[in-house]
Structure formats: C-alpha cells, structure tokens
Design an enzyme around this catalytic site. Structure first.
Site, short mmCIF file in Angstrom:
data_model
loop_
_atom_site.label_atom_id
_atom_site.label_comp_id
_atom_site.label_asym_id
_atom_site.label_seq_id
_atom_site.Cartn_x
_atom_site.Cartn_y
_atom_site.Cartn_z
N ASP A 8 0.98 -1.17 0.01
CA ASP A 8 0.06 0.08 0.00
C ASP A 8 0.85 1.27 -0.12
O ASP A 8 1.59 1.43 0.91
CB ASP A 8 -0.99 0.02 1.22
N ASP A 129 -15.79 -3.96 -2.13
CA ASP A 129 -15.17 -3.62 -0.84
C ASP A 129 -16.57 -3.37 0.13
O ASP A 129 -17.49 -2.43 -0.36
CB ASP A 129 -14.63 -2.29 -0.76
#
Length: 240
Positions: A8, A129
């Site tokens: 990330d 998500d």
C-alpha cells in the site's frame, strides 16, 4: 490459490491503514521497490499494489513506483483512483498486469463491459469492498445501495471475471478474514474472488484454499508484523 502480498503506497512509502482511515496509518518502509523484491525473493508471483493517494484523489509518485516494480520478475495487480478508461490505460501502459476498479464499477456498472473490451477480462478486476453489508466506494468513504452479491452478479453479466472482496471493518486489524462471505460471494456470482481484509493466520489461508471457490488472498499486515512468512503462506495455499 494465488497469494498476493500487499504493498500500500502513500506518498511513495509503504504503509498500512486501519479500516482505510488515513489517520490510522502505520509506516513500514521508505523503499517500496525493495519491499517488492523481498516478496519476490520469498516466492511471490503477484503483488497487490494499492495507490492510496489515487484512492483519496491526491497526486503522488506512485505510478513511477509501479513502473519500477513491474520491471521485476512479478505481475502487479494495481488499484487506487482508477476511475476512467484513461487512468486504466495509463496503469496498464505503466506495467500493471491487472487493474482493480471499485468506484467506477459501482457508479457505472456498464463501464465494466467497456473496460473488458478494451483491456481483456484477465486484465480487469472489480472491487467489491463492503462495510455493514453494502459496497463502499471513493476510498471506502461513501456507501452504495448494493450488496456485494447483487453488484457482483451484475458485473459478471458485463464480463467481469475477477473480483476483490474486502470486509472493510476487518482491514488492517488482524481480526480474521471474512471467510464465509468471501466463499458465498464466489459461489453466488461465479466470479473468481480474491479475499482481502484482516487475514491473520495460516489456518485462514488453508480454509480459503480448501473451499475450492476462492481464487486468491491478499495479505498485508500479517506479513508486515511477521505473524508468518510469505513462504509459509504460499505453502498453506497449496495445502502443504
């Protein structure tokens, strides 16, 4: 089942966020290319790279990092801020093997058909998500009216074949991946679902692999906190 170690990126650094909250960030490395190489050295064939700056509409150098990592001996699944065809083309041209779209797919499901036609089904992945049972978008800050299964089934009809499922409330918290909902999503939609969010133990990888329905798993915090090694995760995914 493919294991995707996560990188990330925020402002060019490797970080992890708790539940996608920018105020709950942990810094792990100033050198994402070296991090990628370490995962490759341990056996990674894919890396899941998240452009957090793109997800939150900020400018960054993360595309240049994608370019460097893609030149290594690994395939990159790339996500974050890919909200139109131009951004997808830029990511692919920069080196992404597969691009993940969430906000675009939820806002305009028919765009998935266009993306599949332009880039190929294997180069595209839809992000489902979820928070409290509903798909969330825009860096997990906005909630939609869709359940993951409802939207996933619709996107399958538009040509999507790969999906990333993240239970947002578990992400970055090492509370355990949502195995039940991940398997249900795969079985209900026909999508090749990649599990994400909260994976913390090798036994969870083994359960996902044994289901026969889950295509992969993204692992972040558990690897960075050395709960287990990537080599051990790869073995668990193979049932060794």
């Amino acid at each position: 089942m493919i294991i995707y170690p996560a990188i990330d990126l925020r402002a060019g650094k490797v970080v992890r966020l708790r539940e996608g909250d920018l105020n709950r960030q942990t810094l792990f490395s100033d050198d994402p290319v070296a991090t990628a190489q370490s995962w490759i050295d341990q056996g990674a064939t894919w890396i899941h790279m998240v452009n957090l700056d793109g997800a939150f509409d900020s400018e960054s150098e993360n595309l240049s990092i994608l370019e460097k990592v893609a030149k290594l001996d690994v395939s990159v699944q790339y996500t974050g801020g890919l909200r139109d065809m131009a951004a997808l083309k830029q990511a692919q041209d920069t080196g992404a093997s597969r691009m993940v779209i969430g906000t675009l797919a939820a806002r305009d499901p028919a765009s998935v058909a266009e993306a599949v036609a332009l880039f190929g089904a294997d180069a595209m992945c839809v992000a489902l998500d979820a928070k409290d049972g509903k798909v969330v978008t825009h860096g997990w800050t906005e909630s939609s009216a869709h359940t993951p299964i409802e939207l996933g089934a619709r996107l399958y009809g538009y040509g999507a074949r790969h999906a990333l499922y993240t239970d947002v409330r578990r992400d970055g918290g090492l509370s355990g991946v949502n195995i039940e909902d991940t398997v249900e999503l795969a079985r209900a939609t026909g999508l090749r679902v990649i599990a994400s969010g909260g994976l913390s133990q090798l036994s969870e990888i083994e359960q996902l692999a044994r289901s026969g329905d889950v295509a992969g798993a993204v692992i972040g915090m558990a690897l960075y906190q050395k709960r287990f090694t990537l080599t051990e995760a790869l073995s668990a995914a193979r049932g060794i």
